[in-house]
Design an enzyme around this catalytic site. Sequence first.
Site, short mmCIF file in Angstrom:
data_model
loop_
_atom_site.label_atom_id
_atom_site.label_comp_id
_atom_site.label_asym_id
_atom_site.label_seq_id
_atom_site.Cartn_x
_atom_site.Cartn_y
_atom_site.Cartn_z
N SER A 139 1.04 -1.19 -0.11
CA SER A 139 -0.02 0.13 -0.03
C SER A 139 0.73 1.43 -0.04
O SER A 139 2.04 1.14 0.52
CB SER A 139 -0.79 0.08 1.25
OG SER A 139 -1.51 1.27 1.47
N TYR A 152 -2.18 0.19 10.41
CA TYR A 152 -2.21 -0.11 8.97
C TYR A 152 -0.75 0.47 8.47
O TYR A 152 -0.24 -0.45 7.59
CB TYR A 152 -3.32 0.49 8.10
CG TYR A 152 -3.51 -0.01 6.85
CD1 TYR A 152 -4.14 -1.49 6.56
CD2 TYR A 152 -3.30 0.47 5.74
CE1 TYR A 152 -4.28 -1.96 5.35
CE2 TYR A 152 -3.55 0.11 4.25
CZ TYR A 152 -4.16 -1.18 4.14
OH TYR A 152 -3.92 -1.71 2.98
#
Length: 249
Positions: A139, A152
């Site tokens: 990501s 995250y």
Amino acid sequence: MIDLSDKTAFITGASRGIGEATARKLARYGANVVLAARSRADIERIADEIGPQALALTCDVSTYRAVETAIAHTRNHFGGLHILVNNAGSIDPISRIENSDPAAWSQIVDVNLKGVYHCLRAAYPALRETRGVAINISSGAATGALEGWSHYCATKAAVLSMTRCAHKEWADQGIRIVGLSPGTVATEMQQVIRSSGVNPVSKLDWSAHISPEWVGEAIAWLTTEAARTFDGDDFSLKTEENRRLVGML
């Protein structure tokens, strides 16, 4: 045309979103696919729809023994393992650090980071045998800090480092390791992000997100020899050049 005939892929987080789309895409290109997830009903339904080349295995990637058992079952059922897709991941609950629940924060580490390690560790003998490829879903959060996403961002940064470490250790054994940073994708995770109202990503219009099918296509392309230049690092779908390579443009 990508040809994955006689290949077997093990895909985590395969009950929906990117994982489901990837299983369907790889199967369309001829691969045997193992759908691994905690939600048995969903993966069994998807496997039934794909057909006899698909196998549904309940697996919690946060538990090493569960992963080890699932990989062994995969090898016994299909005779080997050529492609590992480390897709399982979560972002819920989104919270600023001072308001976060330590147990929930730790669970994200167990799935997003340790889950990738568990799969790489358990799949190593099979990937060495077939000179296979592992694709770790990354990501932009791996290199960019965002409010409410400490769990995250931290785990995706660690996965990026894991990709680079595994490449350094295993490339000379013929095992390919590559990360994929897809950008924002129209999945259930984006619905969670949107409902949080935290940071600019939650404000994006739904039309800004790409379809999970395009991520599945990118994963299929990353299994090919044409993608070897990206081994040991992240391949980003945010750039026009890379989207063109995959066929999105």
